[in-house]
Design an enzyme around this catalytic site. Structure first.
Site, PDB file in Angstrom:
ATOM      1  N   ASN A 134       0.812  -1.322   0.112  1.00 12.23           N
ATOM      2  CA  ASN A 134      -0.097  -0.028  -0.078  1.00 12.23           C
ATOM      3  C   ASN A 134       0.693   1.368  -0.134  1.00 12.23           C
ATOM      4  OD1 ASN A 134       1.160   0.052   2.542  1.00 12.23           O
ATOM      5  ND2 ASN A 134      -0.925   0.010   3.503  1.00 12.23           N
ATOM      6  N   GLU A 141       1.501   4.310   7.408  1.00 12.19           N
ATOM      7  CA  GLU A 141       0.487   3.865   6.586  1.00 12.19           C
ATOM      8  C   GLU A 141      -0.077   4.867   5.744  1.00 12.19           C
ATOM      9  OE1 GLU A 141       0.565   0.767   6.116  1.00 12.19           O
ATOM     10  OE2 GLU A 141      -0.464  -0.497   7.661  1.00 12.19           O
TER      11      GLU A 141
END
Ligand code: F6R
Length: 238
Positions: A134, A141
């Site tokens: 990702n 993140e």
């Protein structure tokens, strides 16, 4: 950002080992930033091989790992502490190594102390990074704002699912982690990003699309003055 595309994983691992060996030869007391996951396993095996052959010496080097699950015991087989000892630290001769402490009862204090330790060491000379599917680096993140300091973070479903392969049935996978933030990562004088395998092709294409996608944390590396990316053909297949 300098890009090197090589045939396969073995070639990437060997070229990455060359960079570490050169770094330690130029500056034996280097501060190294290290990563875990599948990608650096070949690099670590190669560094162990070269250490045993007398080609590289870590006796003056210090290291700081990017991240650690939270909470997790140091001896848990899936802790990054265990991974690093098994794959590198128990086999070579680092002067000192550091990982965020996944056993701490006070994660915020642990994070502050980790940043202070990195600063006191003079910052990182060479930071190794892998790339999440990702786009995460460390466990930073995708989100809308990225922390400068080491932080306790929640892991996304994408990361939990990508890393679930390491946790056998019945072994609980932590959903949080302690991770270096962008302050420590960007303090590195040089950054080495390794990208291998077809599972990284889509995010690699986005990383090199010519835009800074704010939902791809690795895109921020495009702003760092000295980043080398070494990838294999599978990762750049798109
Ligand atoms: C590990 C880390 C992560 C990994 C990334 C890629 O310390 O910080 O960012 O580098 O998740 O993992 P692999 O190499 O397993 O694909």
């Amino acid at each position: 950002m300098k890009r090197i595309i090589l045939d396969n994983y073995e070639a990437v691992s060997s070229a990455a080992a060359d960079i570490f060996v050169q770094q330690l030869s130029n500056k034996p007391d280097s501060v190294l930033g290290l990563a875990t996951g599948s990608t650096p396993l070949g690099l670590y095996a190669e560094l162990v091989r070269r250490y045993q052959a007398g080609i590289v010496d870590f006796s003056k080097a210090r290291s700081f790992n990017l991240d650690e699950y939270y909470p997790i015991s140091k001896n848990h087989p899936q802790s990054y502490n265990h991974y690093m000892r098994k794959n590198l630290f128990d086999k070579v001769n680092f002067a000192q190594y550091h990982l965020p402490n996944g056993e701490t009862g006070d994660p915020q204090f642990e994070c502050s102390m980790y940043d202070i330790a990195i600063k006191s060491a003079g910052g990182i000379d060479l930071q190794l990074l892998g790339l999440g599917v990702n786009g995460h680096i460390g466990f930073n993140e995708p989100t809308v704002s990225y922390p400068m300091s080491t932080n306790l973070v929640g892991l996304t479903d994408s990361t939990l699912s990508a890393n679930s392969r390491f946790f056998s049935d019945g072994v609980k996978q932590p959903t949080q982690a302690l991770t270096m933030g962008f302050g420590a990562i960007f303090s590195a004088k040089r950054i080495l990003l390794l990208i291998c395998g077809a599972s990284k092709a889509a995010i690699t294409e986005k990383l090199f699309s010519g835009f800074i996608h704010t939902d791809v944390p690795a895109c921020l590396l495009l702003l760092h003055p000295d980043v080398i990316v070494i990838m294999d053909h599978e990762a750049e297949s798109k």
